[in-house]
Design a protein around this motif. Structure first.
Motif, mmCIF file in Angstrom:
data_model
loop_
_atom_site.group_PDB
_atom_site.id
_atom_site.type_symbol
_atom_site.label_atom_id
_atom_site.label_comp_id
_atom_site.label_asym_id
_atom_site.label_seq_id
_atom_site.Cartn_x
_atom_site.Cartn_y
_atom_site.Cartn_z
ATOM 1 N N TYR A 168 0.837 -1.219 0.000
ATOM 2 C CA TYR A 168 0.000 0.000 0.000
ATOM 3 C C TYR A 168 0.868 1.265 0.000
ATOM 4 C CZ TYR A 168 -3.466 3.417 1.602
ATOM 5 O OH TYR A 168 -4.281 4.511 1.711
ATOM 6 N N PRO B 288 -4.061 3.724 -2.699
ATOM 7 C CA PRO B 288 -5.423 3.241 -2.447
ATOM 8 C C PRO B 288 -5.954 2.276 -3.517
ATOM 9 C CG PRO B 288 -5.309 5.601 -2.166
ATOM 10 C CD PRO B 288 -3.990 5.185 -2.721
ATOM 11 N N GLU C 263 -4.821 1.986 7.012
ATOM 12 C CA GLU C 263 -4.957 3.215 7.822
ATOM 13 C C GLU C 263 -3.634 3.501 8.537
ATOM 14 O OE1 GLU C 263 -6.983 6.364 9.815
ATOM 15 O OE2 GLU C 263 -7.757 5.119 8.203
ATOM 16 N N GLN D 152 -1.171 4.992 6.294
ATOM 17 C CA GLN D 152 -1.495 6.271 5.665
ATOM 18 C C GLN D 152 -0.597 7.376 6.183
ATOM 19 O OE1 GLN D 152 -5.619 7.109 5.960
ATOM 20 N NE2 GLN D 152 -5.859 7.054 3.759
ATOM 21 N N THR E 205 -1.250 11.057 -3.620
ATOM 22 C CA THR E 205 -1.233 10.848 -2.168
ATOM 23 C C THR E 205 -0.217 11.756 -1.516
ATOM 24 O OG1 THR E 205 0.342 9.130 -2.605
ATOM 25 C CG2 THR E 205 -1.893 8.447 -2.150
ATOM 26 N N LYS F 126 2.826 11.637 -1.721
ATOM 27 C CA LYS F 126 3.996 10.959 -1.169
ATOM 28 C C LYS F 126 5.143 11.273 -2.091
ATOM 29 C CE LYS F 126 1.624 7.025 0.601
ATOM 30 N NZ LYS F 126 0.969 5.999 -0.112
ATOM 31 N N ASN G 79 -7.149 12.008 9.932
ATOM 32 C CA ASN G 79 -6.419 11.268 10.951
ATOM 33 C C ASN G 79 -7.023 11.471 12.339
ATOM 34 O OD1 ASN G 79 -4.268 10.794 12.986
ATOM 35 N ND2 ASN G 79 -3.267 10.061 11.132
#
Length: 2032
Positions: free
Chosen positions: A783, A788, A810, A813, A1091, A1093, A1257
């Motif tokens: 992941y 996702p 989660e 994440q 995301t 990232k 979050n």
């Protein structure tokens, strides 16, 4: 000579304007000298002449004008400000100089124009010159053309815009004047010199002779590219450079310049677009379908003729393209196919990029038609597809082209390859990224092995072209398996290729050359020219990032992985080696033994299969040593591992031997050239041992070593398939664990997710829990890299399992994938190419997208379905759309081919039925998700129409369209949207909705892009027009988007684009550009992933600063230092580079710790106030959104930057949630220590916390709520009041969170709301919570309803806003809610109200359905609480909430001790009266306040009070200070908080809790009594009066009916209210603020109170009623006269209409009106008569004469007549001018009545009786008689005798006596007692004194206004008669003495110093408490007055019947004081 000398004395500038030409000549000469002397271009001297320069050039005298021109030229050349004069001077030159006969004048004029161009004003000059071409004077036209020609010749085509000139050329060629035609010819030649053949098409229609002449001239021109000879100021250094080159004799720059200049003008740009759709033959679509081919041909020829126009206007060509496509695809007549292809070519050439949206439909059809052999058809098709290619990108049509590559027909294959080859020629390295090259190379490699030679050749050509375009390095990985012969053939082809963009050594083109395009067969002259032109303009776009939508691909690797081949591309020799290894043959066991014996000791080989384990162990040790010493090149890896596998091999039973074996395998893999063949040999054994407890780790080590040697993707796949072919669960789970780790170490690149997923699914289904757990862990790691989209594969798993997977996701994440640490060093011996690095992420990202199994749905999109979608009946259309939605839903992921669906859906986007539009948008959203990145090809034909929908007028449709566009953009990236003119065309539409939504969208998307297509510039002109749009929202959005456009286009381009604007607009836009330049964000440095990232850097983690997260260092293997720029994160400005990122990587962050030591919040004086002002003045965005957009976050950051520590701000706005947690932790730590700072930044802190509410979050949310709880506790301790601004930007978002699914969060939010009430009035919180009940989230609805219940329970009904009725109705609606929890909450809330308010609830909630009502009644029965218990309950249950509230009500932020004491008690838990003896009287005063103000739950605590430094508050004084002082510190402290505090207190006035109300009233009274503070109430008067009459209503309806309430309490409350109002109505400025409606309600309340019989029965009731009487008089006198008169008229009308209303009520209203009539003579000028007459008109409309006469009483009609009569008398005939506000005068008798009255008064001066009426004796009718007079007097005396109306009667008697001084009132007094007579006389005397100003207590005499209130509650009492401040005894001396004492108690000066008794003597009297609270004072006075009044009024009570008998009076005084004392004791005891 006299006048000569006069002008000689004038200063230069005045000479220049002189009317004498000589003076002007002299002036110009002197100016010229001055200009030549000034050295500084910015000298102020220049500005003096700024306005004169136009006169210099337009002088009427030719000689003088010449001198003026010379001076002007010098001015323009040298003055910095000259640019401002451009427009006026050049227009002057054109109109007044160019028509001069003198050549010199014209030359100077031209020079001035050129000089303006040089100082950067080219556009303005050109505009004026072009205007000059319309002049009638041919001389001027010729001069203008000549100037333009010279300008072009000198400055070049970059500075002089050619398009407008070329536009007017044909017109100039047609001129009748030869001179003009000749000049036109010269300029045409000049233009041709610059742009060559681009000039031909625009001039093709001029006279053929002229054209021929031009051709001849053009031929003569030199071939070389022209160069500018003159430069702009900003380019002067370039000029210098050029001169140097020329002096050096070199012309090296030639080529470069050529490259710059030539492609700059494109013929296409110069053409006018032609609209052809309307010109199509009417029957075209029928003909094109006709059976006869001739008819079809006719139709096509018509189109062909139209598309020959070189530039076509944009429009909807979909149907035309569809028809042509059908001919190409289906027509049997090849001639027509060719013709249709030509039409398509014409369309593509004429429309260019606008044709792009149709390209996808046509390309497959054309490619498949290549099966035709006829050369003319093939040629036509080639031309068509080449022209179409130029309108789109290779990326967009790649799917279609690749699909055709597999066709069986060799001609199609050949032509497709040739097309690919031609297309590649137009590409550059950047437009042909690896992701695109990969599929093409794969397909072409198949073709080079084809049986047909032509197919092979075409494929070689295509591959050769690719090689030439992107270089060997990029293509080689794809050619790894091609044999040498073929490779050479490809290279040979590559050398022959000529690219459209010149080429250098396989890198991107440096020079752009114009070469003919090989492979393109003859195109018509113009078209061919145009095509090549178009091609020559490079379109540098960003690299195509396919997976922008997919969550962050793999982290950027140090080495690129060759896609398609699992091996690695390292250095070249390594590559070759690898290829050999991959195919290493499997050796036989004999060969292996032979090879092994060559490198291993003999003993070792013999002992391998020994039966003794020790020997085997010894053998292994030797084996290991030998391997360790072996050289890499000599190591026979396969042979060695074969030896290890030799019996017993992997079945070895001894774990020590086994461990050694596994270790040796790892060594061999690390040290040798380990191939996949060798790996296969050992794999089974390794996997078998991986689950072994003792050997497992060694097995994993060996596998990792193998993965390094053979690449992880291959190893992992083998290991997984081996493990899952076994049954051993331990092995399976350990294999999965090993893989999880390996992925983290090696990174994710190249892994085959698909293969894993099937194994993971198997593992998830395993019975063994360890296997399942390992599988889930592996998914978590995947992941991190895949994002996702990974979840899609597991959606059909069981819910329990899915929730575990989700939990794992989660956890991951927000984490960044670690930088790979393995699989790098070995292969990246050479540095890798940067560009490749950049492309790398594509492969990983693409992998995931490619994995999804996609369904082909084109077969389901049948023509029936399409026709359904287009049906006339909307229901059928809806069915069609439903079907489509079903198809997409079912297929989940689909292939890009969807047949005719796009056209069908596009039609529905402008459906008249909005529901269908929304449904279509939803389908398009689904489509984007289902098709993934392939949706790109539909952007032009479907995406752009979605943008059009953004212009819809309905909000929800726009929202849906925006969501759809975002869903698409997520899949496609932004490039497709920004390419071409489509977007700019949308922005051009003048639809405010479309503009604001589109600009908002662009502002959101542009900041995230690294680069944009150049077409973005096309949007700029429309952006500028949006900046000046009449719609404010459009302007706002345009301003917001401006910096982001600039970020991509640069300031220069944007500024240049302003050239076409009007001068005024231009200045405005340039100013905005300047502003935007300052706010311009930096471009993001790395590709933004969805995301967010960022790519993990390849630098090992230890290189990063200790505190910087991995993502801060985006770096490549070549540079180990982290890149200082942070990657762009959505929602976080790219400006916010983290502090850490900037530091040198190796250093520890010591410096940071120092930085963090200071305060985190910096107190900025008035910072908060300024921010509020900005928000009010709309200088910044109002904090109001559904989800926070970037601009809000940016704004908050900017605001915070000045008052929050930099490092904390970085944490607060970091992309990673963990940093938010850190920030919150820091804020919690600093909360106590930085109270001031926190309060100063409170608005910003709360706004930032609202942003956290939108985070997903949970940990951040919990932390934020924790902080809020502490924060609100602190604020309530600090007595802070939230401002409106803070509340409105925070509470709504907090309330959103009350609906969270997690219980903990909901509880926290409720706790915060609870604390909120301590700092923000519950009545204001109420509407916010009420709004929350409208949410779609049922949990939120339920919680909000419960909270409403709590508010009502704690604070009574007054919190219900806007009114209890409305609020309860809204709450009651929820009783019928579908959610059970909501129903219950609504019922409970209403039950709570019932408990507080009793049965009245049923009235308030209105009509409920039977079902709801029965539920409610049932619930009320069950709750079985009695209403009256509520207030008690309130006190007992909620002491905390209530006390804090009352102390808050005190309006003091850090106020005096009285307000702190209750809190101090709570805090310290102390009680009693310690050290009472030490107290001085000031503290004693506070003790009394405590009695008054508090609810009695707490007693004073004196020592603490003293600690609170009260001395700061009270100045040292001699006598007790009035209580008022307590308020002052608050007001001085409060700044902007005053208003909110007053609001808070006023809201308490209407409180259901009597004490709270009294306290609030006391405080307001204190404010009103101080002149300097009373102003604070301004603006709050209506609000205060409303609260007051609400309280009056509450007392009347509720409190009075409540038997449990002490009536004393009510009287006390009444006293407070009345006292307050009297104070208020003393202050005229405030009293006038009361509005009509409020006064009406107030009067209603007061009159109702006067008539309340329940009050009369109370012992003090009479006194209350008298006070009300006084108050009413004050209200009538002091209010705004118009408002009060209007209010009384409306009130009278209402009371007469209301059947329930008592006649007494109407009577009192009328009495008030009479009073007003009496005041009219003084007030008439301040009254707005128009409004009053309108009210009377309405009254008479409702009550015509007849109706009024029917009334029982004759008063109403009398009152009305009297009022009108008085008005007529005062205004005379003018009164008729005041009927302006009445629309229809005939509706009432008003006008007629007034006319009658006027006539009457004109006819006769009026009888005596009339005069009486005029004087105000309103009771006496017009024809008065003696009898009437007697009746009248009798009535007056009757009044005086009655209790209620004494005062009024006396007043009337006084009036009467004044008017009729001879009137005899003796007979009426004779019959009465002596006392009554003296009473009447005294009463009249008092009134007389009052009227003449003696009896009233003027404020000037030392008594402050509020004293008047307390001293004079009833004017008839003795009090007023003795209240004379001079101390003269009007009444008995005892009263005066008592007055002094009272005054002393109030801390007021007595006017005579010596009269004041000493303080000690006063204090020593035990009977009088030193200081009383204001309410006590009011009470005592009311009491005294009542007594004295009774004494006078009822003689039988008084034995002496005289006023002077001192005994009685003195005794009454003592009893009075005793009584007072008792009362005080009573109050104290009741409070304890």
């Amino acid at each position: 000579m006299g006048d000569d000398s006069e002008w000689l004395k004038l200063p230069v500038d005045q000479k220049c304007e002189h009317k004498l030409w000589k003076a002007r000549l002299s002036g110009y000469e002197e100016a010229l000298k001055i200009f030549q002397k000034i050295k500084d271009e910015k000298s102020p001297e220049w500005s003096k002449f700024l306005g004169l320069i136009k006169k210099f050039v337009t002088d009427s005298n030719a000689v003088v004008q010449l001198k003026g021109l010379e001076a002007a030229l010098v001015y323009v050349e040298n003055a910095h400000v000259a640019g401002k004069t451009t427009g006026e001077v050049v227009s002057g030159v054109v109109s007044k100089v160019f028509n001069q006969p003198k050549v010199k004048a014209k030359e100077l004029g031209i020079e001035i124009c050129l000089m303006y161009i040089e100082i950067e004003k080219g556009e303005a000059v050109q505009e004026e010159l072009l205007k000059g071409l319309d002049n009638k004077n041919p001389k001027i036209i010729v001069a203008c053309i000549e100037t333009l020609r010279k300008a072009l010749s000198e400055f070049g085509s970059k500075i002089i815009l050619l398009k407008p000139i070329i536009k007017v050329l044909p017109k100039l060629f047609e001129s009748r004047e030869k001179a003009v035609r000749d000049e036109a010819k010269l300029i045409a030649v000049e233009i041709y010199r610059w742009i060559r053949d681009a000039l031909r098409p625009p001039l093709q229609n001029i006279n053929s002779v002229q054209l021929k002449e031009l051709e001849e001239e053009w031929v003569k021109l030199p071939v070389g590219a022209p160069k500018p000879t003159r430069f702009l100021r900003s380019q002067q250094e370039l000029e210098a450079k050029l001169e140097q080159q020329q002096s050096a004799g070199g012309d090296a720059e030639g080529g470069g310049d050529d490259g710059d200049e030539v492609p700059q003008i494109d013929a296409y740009e110069l053409l006018e677009a032609v609209e052809i759709l309307s010109k199509l033959p009417k029957d075209f679509y029928d003909k094109i379908e006709a059976k006869k081919w001739q008819e079809r041909k006719e139709a096509l020829e018509a189109v062909e003729a139209l598309v020959k126009n070189p530039k076509l206007e944009a429009g909807d060509y979909a149907d035309l393209v569809k028809a042509l496509k059908k001919v190409v695809g289906k027509d049997t007549n090849v001639m027509l196919v060719a013709l249709a292809a030509k039409c398509l070519t014409g369309l593509a050439v004429g429309l260019r990029k606008k044709f792009g949206q149709y390209a996808g439909h046509v390309v497959p059809t054309i490619l498949e038609k290549f099966k035709e052999k006829k050369p003319q058809v093939v040629q036509a098709l080639q031309e068509a597809i080449d022209a179409i290619f130029l309108t789109t990108t290779l990326q967009n049509i790649s799917e279609d082209v690749l699909a055709v590559m597999d066709n069986k027909n060799p001609t199609i294959k050949q032509q497709t390859s040739l097309f690919i080859a031609r297309s590649f020629r137009h590409c550059t390295a950047s437009t042909l990224p690896k992701s695109l090259l990969k599929p093409f190379c794969a397909a072409l490699l198949k073709h080079i092995n084809d049986s047909a030679p032509e197919v092979r050749d075409a494929a070689f050509e295509a591959l050769g072209t690719a090689l030439k375009v992107v270089g060997e390095k990029a293509v080689n990985p794809f050619l790894a398996d091609v044999d040498k012969l073929k490779l050479d053939k490809i290279k040979e082809c590559s050398e022959k290729v000529e690219l459209v963009h010149g080429k250098k050594a396989g890198l991107a083109a440096d020079k752009k050359e114009l070469k003919p395009v090989p492979g393109r067969t003859a195109a018509s002259g113009a078209a061919g020219d145009k095509d090549t032109k178009d091609v020559s303009v490079p379109k540098p776009g960003p690299l195509k990032k396919a997976p922008t939508a997919k969550a962050g691909g793999p982290p950027k690797k140090g080495k690129p992985t060759a896609p398609g081949i699992t091996g690695s591309t390292g250095t070249k020799n390594k590559k070759g080696l690898e290829t050999k290894e991959i195919v290493e043959p499997e050796l036989s066991i004999e060969v292996c033994e032979e090879k092994a014996s060559a490198v291993l000791p003999a003993t070792c080989i013999q002992l391998l299969d020994s039966s003794n384990w020790k020997e085997r162990l010894a053998c292994m040790e030797e084996f290991q040593k030998a391997v360790e010493l072996m050289d890499r090149t000599e190591m026979p890896c396969q042979a060695l591992v074969r030896m290890l596998a030799k019996k017993p091999g992997w079945k070895e039973t001894n774990f020590q031997v086994m461990q050694m074996k596994l270790h040796i395998v790892a060594l061999i893999a690390q040290k040798g050239n380990f191939s996949k063949t060798s790996a296969q040999i050992v794999l089974d054994g390794l996997v078998d041992k991986i689950g072994d407890v003792k050997c497992g780790n060694h097995a994993k080590e060996a596998m990792t070593a193998m993965a390094e040697a053979c690449m992880l993707p291959w190893t992992a796949e083998q290991v997984m398939s081996t493990a899952f072919s076994q049954k051993n669960p331990k092995n399976q789970s350990e294999t999965l664990n090993w893989l999880s780790n390996a992925i983290k170490e090696f990174g994710f690149s190249g892994l085959n997710v698909k293969a894993f997923i099937s194994n993971v699914k198997t593992a998830l289904a395993a019975t063994n829990p360890a296997v399942r757990t390992s599988a889930i862990t592996l998914l978590g790691v995947m992941y991190l890299y895949v994002g996702p989209s990974l979840r899609m594969f597991f959606e059909d798993e069981k819910p329990a399992l899915l929730s575990q997977i989700d939990a794992e996701f989660e956890k991951m994440q927000g984490q960044t994938p670690p930088a790979p640490t393995r699989g790098i060093s070995k292969h990246s011996t050479g540095g890798t190419d940067e560009a490749e690095d950049g492309d790398e992420p594509d492969d990983g990202g693409n992998d995931v997208v490619d994995l999804l199994p996609r369904t082909e749905i084109s077969d389901k999109i049948t023509s029936e379905l399409v026709s359904k979608i287009g049906d006339k009946n909307w229901k059928i259309r809806k069915e069609g759309l439903d079907e489509v939605a079903g198809i997409i839903n079912e297929a989940k992921f689909i292939q890009p081919n969807i047949g005719e669906l796009p056209t069908a859906l596009k039609g529905r986007l402008n459906d008249s039925n909005k529901i269908l539009v929304q449904q279509t948008l939803n389908i398009l959203q689904q489509l984007a998700v289902a098709m993934g990145p392939n949706i790109k090809q539909h952007v032009k034909n479907l995406g752009i129409p979605i943008i059009t929908v953004l212009g819809d007028s309905k909000n929800n449709v726009r929202a849906a369209a925006l969501a759809t566009v975002n869903a698409w953009a997520e899949q496609t990236g932004m490039k497709e949207w920004l390419e071409g003119e489509d977007l700019s065309e949308e922005l051009k539409k003048e639809n405010p909705f479309l503009r604001q939504e589109l600009l908002g969208w662009l502002a959101e998307k542009l900041p995230t892009l690294r680069s944009t297509p150049t077409d973005l510039i096309l949007c700029v002109p429309h952006l500028y027009s949006c900046l000046e749009d009449r719609n404010g929202d459009v302007r706002k959005k345009a301003q917001d988007a401006l910096p982001f456009f600039m970020m991509h286009l640069g300031y220069e381009k944007m500024a240049k684009a302003t050239g076409k604007l009007k001068p005024t607009s231009k200045d405005q836009v340039l100013a905005m550009l300047e502003k935007a330049k300052a706010n311009m964000p930096a471009k993001p440095t790395a590709p933004t992933k969805a995301t967010s990232k960022p790519m993990g850097g390849a630098a090992p983690a230890r290189f990063q600063p200790t505190s910087a997260p991995v993502e801060d260092s985006v770096s490549s293997t070549v540079e180990t230092k982290p890149d200082p720029k942070k990657t762009k994160v959505p929602g976080v400005s790219s400006k916010a580079k983290s502090t850490q990122g900037k530091k040198a990587p190796g250093k520890t962050s010591l410096k940071e710790d120092e930085d963090k030591s200071g305060p985190i919040f910096i107190v900025v004086p008035n910072g908060k106030e300024q921010r509020m002002k900005d928000e009010k003045g709309l200088k910044v965005l109002k904090w109001n959104f559904t989800t926070p957009r970037d601009e809000y976050i940016e704004q908050l950051k900017t605001q915070m930057s000045s008052c929050v520590a930099k490092w904390l701000q970085d944490e607060m706005f970091h992309s990673d949630f963990q940093h938010h947690n850190k920030a919150l932790a820091v804020m919690v730590d600093h909360l106590e220590s930085e109270k001031e700072g926190v309060i100063g930044c409170l608005d910003l802190i709360l706004k930032w916390l609202t942003l956290r509410f939108f985070d997903t979050n949970t940990s951040v949310l919990m932390k934020a709520l924790e902080y809020l709880k502490l924060l609100f506790t602190l604020l309530s301790e600090e007595e802070y009041h939230l401002t409106e601004n803070e509340a409105s930007s925070f509470i709504p978002y907090l309330i959103l969170k009350v609906g969270e699914p997690k219980d903990v969060i909901r509880k926290d939010v409720r706790a915060i709301l609870n604390r909120m009430c301590l700092v923000y009035p519950a009545s204001k919180l109420f509407p916010f919570v009420m709004e929350g009940t409208k949410s779609k989230n049922s949990k939120q609805r339920a919680e909000c309803l419960e909270e409403l219940g709590c508010l009502v329970e704690s604070y009574g009904m007054n919190v219900c806003q806007p009114t209890p009725g409305k609020a309860l109705k809204e709450i009651a609606v929820h009783i019928g809610d579908r959610d059970n929890a909501v129903r219950n909450a609504a019922l409970n809330t209403i039950v709570t109200v019932y408990n507080v308010h009793g049965d009245q609830v049923f009235k308030l909630i209105g009509n409920l359905s039977e079902k709801d009502m029965s539920m409610l009644e049932e619930r009320i029965k069950r709750s079985a609480k009695r209403p009256s218990s509520a207030p008690m309950k309130q006190l007992e249950e909620k002491p905390q909430r209530n006390q804090n509230m009352t102390s808050n009500a005190s309006m003091l932020r850090k106020g005096p001790a009285e307000d702190m004491s209750s809190k101090l008690n709570q805090a310290r838990g102390m009680s009693g009266h310690p050290e009472a003896t030490q107290m001085v009287h000031r503290e004693f005063q506070l003790d009394l306040d405590e009695i008054e103000n508090d609810n009695g739950t707490v007693r004073c605590e004196m020592p603490e009070l003293v600690q609170h430094k009260l001395d700061d508050i009270f100045e040292p004084v001699l006598i007790p200070e009035p209580k008022i002082r307590a308020v002052s510190p608050h007001f001085d402290d409060m700044h902007s908080n005053t208003a909110s505090t007053i609001n808070f207190i006023i809201s308490q006035v209407a409180s259901g809790d009597i004490n709270a109300s009294i306290q609030a009233l006391t405080q307001i009274d204190e404010v009103l009594r101080q002149e300097d503070k009373a102003e604070a109430m301004s603006g709050h008067i209506d609000q205060f009066l409303i609260a007051t009459f609400m309280q009056l209503r509450l007392i009347y309806n509720t409190h009075m009916a409540d038997e449990k309430l002490e009536k004393d309490e009510i009287i006390k409350l009444y006293s407070c209210i009345i006292g307050n109002m009297i104070s208020l109505f003393q202050i005229e400025s405030l009293a006038r603020e009361a509005s009509t409606g409020v006064l009406k309600d107030l009067m209603h309340g007061l009159i109702t109170l006067m008539l309340d019989s329940r009050i009369e029965d109370l012992e003090e009731g009479q006194q209350v009623i008298r006070s009300v009487n006084l108050l009413v008089v004050k209200v009538l006198e002091k209010s705004d006269q118009t408002n009060i008169l209007s209010a009384l008229l409306v009130l009278l009308q209402d009371s007469l209409l209301a059947t329930a209303s008592s006649p007494k009520f109407s009577e009192l209203v009328m009495k008030c009106l009479w009073r007003m009539v009496r005041l009219l003579p003084d007030t008439i000028n301040s009254i707005n008569l128009d409004r009053i007459l309108l009210d009377i008109h309405i009254f008479m409309k409702v009550f015509p004469k007849e109706k009024l006469k029917q009334c029982k009483s004759e008063f109403p009609i009398r009152t009305l007549k009297t009022l009108l009569h008085t008005l007529c008398k005062l205004k005379g005939p003018k009164i008729l001018d005041h009927l302006t506000m009445i629309d229809n005068k005939n509706e009432s008798e008003l006008e007629a009545h007034l006319c009658r009255m006027m006539k009457h008064s004109m006819d006769q001066a009026g009888s005596k009786s009339e005069k009486e009426t005029e004087k105000g004796a309103s009771r006496i009718d017009e024809k008065s008689s003696k009898a009437k007079v007697n009746d009248f007097l009798a009535e007056i005396f009757k009044k005086i005798g009655s209790k209620e109306n004494t005062k009024e009667g006396l007043a009337e008697l006084y009036e009467y006596k004044k008017k009729y001084s001879d009137a005899d009132i003796e007979p009426f007094l004779k019959n009465s007692s002596q006392f009554f007579q003296s009473y009447v006389e005294r009463g009249l005397r008092v009134i007389e004194m009052e009227r003449e100003g003696k009896g009233r207590l003027p404020t000037s005499t030392g008594i402050s206004p509020q004293m008047e209130v307390t001293c004079v509650p009833a004017p008839t009492s003795t009090m007023s008669s003795i209240g004379n401040t001079n101390g003269e005894e009007v009444g008995p001396s005892v009263y005066l003495e008592r007055l002094k004492i009272l005054r002393q108690r109030c801390g007021l000066d007595n006017t005579k110093q010596d009269d004041r008794p000493p303080l000690t003597s006063l204090l020593s009297k035990p009977t009088v408490p030193p200081v009383a609270s204001s309410t006590d004072m009011l009470h005592s006075k009311l009491f005294q007055l009542r007594e004295s009044r009774e004494q006078h009024q009822h003689p039988e009570l008084d034995s002496n019947q005289t006023h002077s008998a001192g005994t009685v009076t003195s005794s009454s005084t003592t009893t009075n004081i005793d009584d007072l004392k008792k009362r005080l004791e009573r109050i104290k005891s009741s409070r304890k």
